[in-house]
Design a protein around this motif. Structure first.
Motif, PDB file in Angstrom:
ATOM      1  N   GLY A  36       0.802  -1.227   0.000  1.00  0.00           N
ATOM      2  CA  GLY A  36       0.000   0.000   0.000  1.00  0.00           C
ATOM      3  C   GLY A  36       0.827   1.265   0.000  1.00  0.00           C
ATOM      4  O   GLY A  36       0.282   2.360   0.098  1.00  0.00           O
ATOM      5  N   ALA A  37       2.174   1.130  -0.095  1.00  0.00           N
ATOM      6  CA  ALA A  37       3.068   2.300  -0.029  1.00  0.00           C
ATOM      7  C   ALA A  37       2.715   3.162   1.177  1.00  0.00           C
ATOM      8  O   ALA A  37       2.507   4.369   1.074  1.00  0.00           O
ATOM      9  N   ASP A  38       2.670   2.521   2.342  1.00  0.00           N
ATOM     10  CA  ASP A  38       2.269   3.207   3.575  1.00  0.00           C
ATOM     11  C   ASP A  38       3.507   3.389   4.456  1.00  0.00           C
ATOM     12  O   ASP A  38       3.971   2.463   5.116  1.00  0.00           O
ATOM     13  N   PRO A 109       6.637   8.122  -2.026  1.00  0.00           N
ATOM     14  CA  PRO A 109       5.242   7.685  -2.167  1.00  0.00           C
ATOM     15  C   PRO A 109       5.005   6.719  -3.334  1.00  0.00           C
ATOM     16  O   PRO A 109       3.864   6.363  -3.583  1.00  0.00           O
ATOM     17  N   GLU A 110       6.063   6.328  -4.037  1.00  0.00           N
ATOM     18  CA  GLU A 110       5.895   5.325  -5.096  1.00  0.00           C
ATOM     19  C   GLU A 110       5.591   3.961  -4.495  1.00  0.00           C
ATOM     20  O   GLU A 110       5.971   3.681  -3.363  1.00  0.00           O
ATOM     21  N   HIS A 111       4.962   3.094  -5.293  1.00  0.00           N
ATOM     22  CA  HIS A 111       4.857   1.685  -4.924  1.00  0.00           C
ATOM     23  C   HIS A 111       6.114   0.949  -5.366  1.00  0.00           C
ATOM     24  O   HIS A 111       6.663   1.255  -6.423  1.00  0.00           O
ATOM     25  N   VAL A 112       6.576  -0.011  -4.569  1.00  0.00           N
ATOM     26  CA  VAL A 112       7.773  -0.773  -4.946  1.00  0.00           C
ATOM     27  C   VAL A 112       7.480  -1.660  -6.159  1.00  0.00           C
ATOM     28  O   VAL A 112       8.314  -1.796  -7.060  1.00  0.00           O
ATOM     29  N   VAL A 113       6.285  -2.264  -6.167  1.00  0.00           N
ATOM     30  CA  VAL A 113       5.988  -3.295  -7.170  1.00  0.00           C
ATOM     31  C   VAL A 113       5.191  -2.716  -8.331  1.00  0.00           C
ATOM     32  O   VAL A 113       4.113  -2.160  -8.120  1.00  0.00           O
ATOM     33  N   PRO A 114       5.697  -2.818  -9.555  1.00  0.00           N
ATOM     34  CA  PRO A 114       4.955  -2.315 -10.712  1.00  0.00           C
ATOM     35  C   PRO A 114       3.756  -3.226 -11.014  1.00  0.00           C
ATOM     36  O   PRO A 114       3.764  -4.418 -10.668  1.00  0.00           O
ATOM     37  N   MET A 117       3.478  -7.125 -11.708  1.00  0.00           N
ATOM     38  CA  MET A 117       4.008  -8.063 -10.719  1.00  0.00           C
ATOM     39  C   MET A 117       3.229  -8.050  -9.401  1.00  0.00           C
ATOM     40  O   MET A 117       3.589  -8.772  -8.458  1.00  0.00           O
ATOM     41  N   VAL A 118       2.190  -7.221  -9.331  1.00  0.00           N
ATOM     42  CA  VAL A 118       1.475  -7.046  -8.057  1.00  0.00           C
ATOM     43  C   VAL A 118       0.941  -8.376  -7.531  1.00  0.00           C
ATOM     44  O   VAL A 118       1.109  -8.706  -6.347  1.00  0.00           O
ATOM     45  N   GLU A 119       0.329  -9.157  -8.424  1.00  0.00           N
ATOM     46  CA  GLU A 119      -0.295 -10.401  -7.949  1.00  0.00           C
ATOM     47  C   GLU A 119       0.751 -11.395  -7.406  1.00  0.00           C
ATOM     48  O   GLU A 119       0.536 -12.048  -6.389  1.00  0.00           O
ATOM     49  N   THR A 120       1.884 -11.485  -8.088  1.00  0.00           N
ATOM     50  CA  THR A 120       2.961 -12.384  -7.640  1.00  0.00           C
ATOM     51  C   THR A 120       3.434 -12.029  -6.226  1.00  0.00           C
ATOM     52  O   THR A 120       3.537 -12.899  -5.349  1.00  0.00           O
ATOM     53  N   SER A 122       1.941 -10.188  -4.018  1.00  0.00           N
ATOM     54  CA  SER A 122       0.865 -10.280  -3.041  1.00  0.00           C
ATOM     55  C   SER A 122       0.684 -11.742  -2.600  1.00  0.00           C
ATOM     56  O   SER A 122       0.435 -12.021  -1.416  1.00  0.00           O
ATOM     57  N   GLU A 123       0.859 -12.674  -3.526  1.00  0.00           N
ATOM     58  CA  GLU A 123       0.767 -14.092  -3.141  1.00  0.00           C
ATOM     59  C   GLU A 123       1.943 -14.484  -2.239  1.00  0.00           C
ATOM     60  O   GLU A 123       1.766 -15.192  -1.239  1.00  0.00           O
ATOM     61  N   MET A 124       3.133 -14.014  -2.581  1.00  0.00           N
ATOM     62  CA  MET A 124       4.292 -14.276  -1.712  1.00  0.00           C
ATOM     63  C   MET A 124       4.039 -13.761  -0.294  1.00  0.00           C
ATOM     64  O   MET A 124       4.348 -14.431   0.693  1.00  0.00           O
ATOM     65  N   ALA A 125       3.509 -12.553  -0.206  1.00  0.00           N
ATOM     66  CA  ALA A 125       3.240 -11.945   1.099  1.00  0.00           C
ATOM     67  C   ALA A 125       2.257 -12.801   1.892  1.00  0.00           C
ATOM     68  O   ALA A 125       2.482 -13.099   3.075  1.00  0.00           O
ATOM     69  N   ARG A 126       1.178 -13.215   1.228  1.00  0.00           N
ATOM     70  CA  ARG A 126       0.169 -14.037   1.919  1.00  0.00           C
ATOM     71  C   ARG A 126       0.785 -15.346   2.417  1.00  0.00           C
ATOM     72  O   ARG A 126       0.503 -15.808   3.518  1.00  0.00           O
ATOM     73  N   LEU A 127       1.631 -15.951   1.575  1.00  0.00           N
ATOM     74  CA  LEU A 127       2.240 -17.236   1.942  1.00  0.00           C
ATOM     75  C   LEU A 127       3.199 -17.080   3.131  1.00  0.00           C
ATOM     76  O   LEU A 127       3.234 -17.926   4.029  1.00  0.00           O
ATOM     77  N   ASP A 128       3.963 -15.994   3.139  1.00  0.00           N
ATOM     78  CA  ASP A 128       4.883 -15.779   4.252  1.00  0.00           C
ATOM     79  C   ASP A 128       4.115 -15.566   5.563  1.00  0.00           C
ATOM     80  O   ASP A 128       4.507 -16.080   6.617  1.00  0.00           O
TER      81      ASP A 128
END
Lengths: 220, 220
Positions: A36-38, A109-114, A117-120, A122-128
């Motif tokens: 969320g670039a928070d 304020p940029e997002h790291v992930v273009p 690649m967002v879905e990839t 986000s899945e890694m994050a959920r799995l971790d």
């Protein structure tokens, strides 16, 4: 004496679970900050990491005291030495959550992930996060059946990690060099986090069963 | 009893030094393979890593036996627990040398490092080998004066590591995305290797003096 000793062992186990829960919280917030670039949330994770480091140190001192005062042998001894190893892995998982938060803060304020690649990620994050949650439950209940879920999450993360490099190598890749570096590091952080989770899982299995499980090459 | 115990402690110390020497050899060969695109040498490093893992395991088993049979206390106990931590760091350093060799093998017959970055990575390689050599000497002699040289090498590596990212971010960067990933990972491996070297150094200092040295943020 025996009763004090059992209470001490119990306390060490509780503290491991507590660290694991803090690691889960760190990873939840870190990935939310990352996606969320928070920057405020990222700052929270970075500040909270000191608490994990403190608890690891506290657990280690307690374990050394038990070794000195109680002179445990056999499985009790292995349990205490194993706790020192597990606390080191959990502390490292906390560091990796912090690194992910630091990436989020660095690019704000940029997002790291273009976008592509967002879905990839986000899945890694959920799995971790899932690995970390399962780990807390495993540490608390010693229910070894949870282990296979952890290994499955790790295998999927390894696939996703390889997929990131495949995407970068494709002719369609048109992301900036700086962003390519960020994604390389982030992917590695997610992969390492899962790998440490697997180490702790294997250690718990060893302490409960007395046997090492074979390790697949992918989890190295 | 005391004499057996001292012999066991001595043996653990010897084994740590031996692992450290194997790590130096691994890093020497890995960086030669990396710089020279030498796939056979890379293969040597990858195969030899199993020996480091074996010795770490052997040392850990020995340390646990000493804890069980001798019930050491105070500084002897800390020395043994410290050895477990140091062997884990050294084993990890061996893994990182292996990762560098794996990158060399993956890109063979190409070189991993493009021309403009050769000098940077060659300096990193030299510094990591130097850290590893100093570490063996520190473990053998307990001469704490060697520590500052290790910290200085680590600080320089951190500068070079930051320099790699600066170069990648510059508008002149015209290296492929795949190569950018390789350099990001390689730079991180070199940096992590040095960081583990610092961890071992700090641990030796703690065991000799009984006091933790403050850690600079850059070495995290």
């Amino acid at each position: 004496m025996r009763k004090v000793f059992q209470a001490e062992l119990h306390q060490i186990g509780e503290e491991l679970t507590q660290i694991s829960e803090l690691v889960t919280e760190a990873m939840q917030k870190a990935t939310a900050a990352f996606e969320g670039a928070d920057t405020e949330l990222a700052q929270d994770v970075i500040a909270a990491d000191a608490r994990i480091d403190f608890l690891q140190n506290d657990l280690d001192e307690r374990a050394i005291d038990v070794l000195a005062l109680q002179g445990p042998v056999a499985s009790d001894l292995r349990m205490i030495v194993g706790s020192l190893r597990m606390s080191a892995s959990l502390e490292r998982m906390g560091d990796l959550a912090r690194h992910i938060a630091q990436l989020a803060r660095l690019r704000y304020p940029e997002h790291v992930v273009p976008e592509p690649m967002v879905e990839t990620f986000s899945e890694m994050a959920r799995l971790d996060i899932r690995i970390s949650e399962l780990l807390s439950e495993l540490l608390e209940t010693r229910n070894l059946e949870l282990s296979n879920d952890i290994y499955a999450c790790n295998n999927r993360i390894n696939e996703l990690h390889a997929g990131v490099f495949k995407a970068i190598a494709s002719p369609e890749w048109n992301v900036s060099a700086v962003s390519t570096v960020d994604l390389t590091l982030a992917s590695r952080y997610f992969e390492r986090f899962a790998d440490h989770g697997v180490s702790v899982t294997r250690k718990v299995n060893y302490l409960v069963t007395g046997e090492w499980q074979p390790m697949s090459e992918s989890s190295r």
